[in-house]
Design a protein around this motif. Structure first.
Motif, PDB file in Angstrom:
ATOM      1  N   THR A 164      83.620  59.853  37.916  1.00 45.17           N
ATOM      2  CA  THR A 164      82.744  60.014  36.755  1.00 45.17           C
ATOM      3  C   THR A 164      81.461  60.691  37.204  1.00 45.17           C
ATOM      4  O   THR A 164      80.795  60.212  38.127  1.00 45.17           O
TER       5      THR A 164
ATOM      6  N   ALA B 294      84.315  68.465  39.074  1.00 45.16           N
ATOM      7  CA  ALA B 294      85.294  67.735  38.267  1.00 45.16           C
ATOM      8  C   ALA B 294      86.704  68.202  38.579  1.00 45.16           C
ATOM      9  O   ALA B 294      87.636  67.391  38.690  1.00 45.16           O
TER      10      ALA B 294
ATOM     11  N   HIS C  27      85.771  62.877  35.354  1.00 47.62           N
ATOM     12  CA  HIS C  27      85.333  62.989  33.958  1.00 47.62           C
ATOM     13  C   HIS C  27      83.838  63.301  33.937  1.00 47.62           C
ATOM     14  O   HIS C  27      83.056  62.702  34.685  1.00 47.62           O
TER      15      HIS C  27
ATOM     16  N   SER D 151      88.052  66.931  31.532  1.00 42.79           N
ATOM     17  CA  SER D 151      87.725  65.786  30.688  1.00 42.79           C
ATOM     18  C   SER D 151      86.209  65.654  30.583  1.00 42.79           C
ATOM     19  O   SER D 151      85.510  65.655  31.598  1.00 42.79           O
TER      20      SER D 151
END
Length: 276
Positions: free
Chosen positions: A5, A27, A33, A87
């Motif tokens: 993340t 990413a 994400h 994402s």
């Protein structure tokens, strides 16, 4: 810990593109994400009514301008990430404190890595809460960057402190992907426990056990500012990334007398990952 993340803090439309590009590169490399964040500060209205109350029309104009900035960066973030097929999600947070808004800090705390633009000249302090209160490593991208480059050669500024230790272990997912890592010490002390020539040897061995190609280097500052020595070594080593601890003393002293952290953030030529 893998990077899954990434909080992408966007502060200015002019620097948003390169920050988003680097975030997408990371990413893609880590299957992570992205969480796009923009903290918009609403300044006190400069125009007052005869009754010393905020002028409603001025307040409305300020909020409209803030909304336009946020919408522009949101659209840029969403369009770019969608085209890249990564994402991603977006959050806009507003308040009197901008980047210091609790929502921005809380969102960063839930990320493995924070990525942001080099702070504008004279506004380094605006990143204080993200850097010092989020508890997460922050990757700063310099204004002069034009395209995302892989972090093949990483320079680690090592002084044996808690901050530099934290920075090294926070950056391990990036160090793993590097072709070469150098642990660089400046004015290392010569003690009974360890000679100056061996400064950084222990942490280098720890990294080598993880399969990293690591070298150790030390240098005397010879009355040069520490920040200048680090910048010169970045150039000589052809570093793609600098890893270092953020501030080695109290924030108030850093603001009064300047310091390595502040100077490097103002004059950085390569991306810098900082941890506190």
């Amino acid at each position: 810990m893998p990077i899954k993340t990434i909080a992408v803090v966007l502060t200015d439309p002019d620097t948003a593109k390169i920050v988003i590009d680097y975030a997408i590169c990371l990413a893609e490399g880590h299957q992570a994400h992205l969480v796009g964040l923009h903290g918009e500060a609403i300044d006190p209205p400069p125009v007052m009514s005869p009754f010393d109350l905020p002028d409603a029309s001025v307040v409305a104009t300020l909020y409209e301008a803030a909304a336009d900035r946020s919408k522009g960066m949101e659209a840029q973030f969403n369009d770019t990430t969608q085209r890249a097929g990564v994402s991603a999600g977006w959050r806009t947070l507003r308040g009197t404190s901008g980047l210091a808004a609790q929502g921005v800090v809380e969102s960063c705390r839930a990320a493995d890595l924070v990525i942001a633009s080099q702070p504008a000249a004279g506004r380094v302090g605006e990143m204080d809460d993200v850097l010092f209160e989020s508890g997460r490593p922050v990757l700063f991208i310099p204004w002069i960057a034009r395209e995302c480059k892989p972090f093949a050669r990483i320079l680690v500024a090592w002084d044996g402190s808690r901050e530099s230790t934290r920075a090294i272990f926070d950056s391990i997912p990036l160090l793993r992907a590097a072709a070469e890592v150098e642990v660089f010490s400046i004015d290392a002390p010569d003690t009974k426990a360890q000679s100056a020539a061996l400064s950084g040897a222990d942490i280098a061995e720890t990294l080598a056990r993880r399969g990293l190609k690591v070298t150790v280097n030390s240098q005397e500052s010879e009355r040069l500012p520490i920040s200048a020595v680090i910048e010169n070594r970045c150039s000589d080593f052809a570093a793609d990334l600098l890893v270092m601890g953020a501030y080695s003393h109290t924030r108030i002293r850093e603001r009064l007398f300047g310091g390595v952290t502040q100077t490097l953030l103002e004059s950085m030529t390569v991306p810098v990952l900082m941890s506190r």
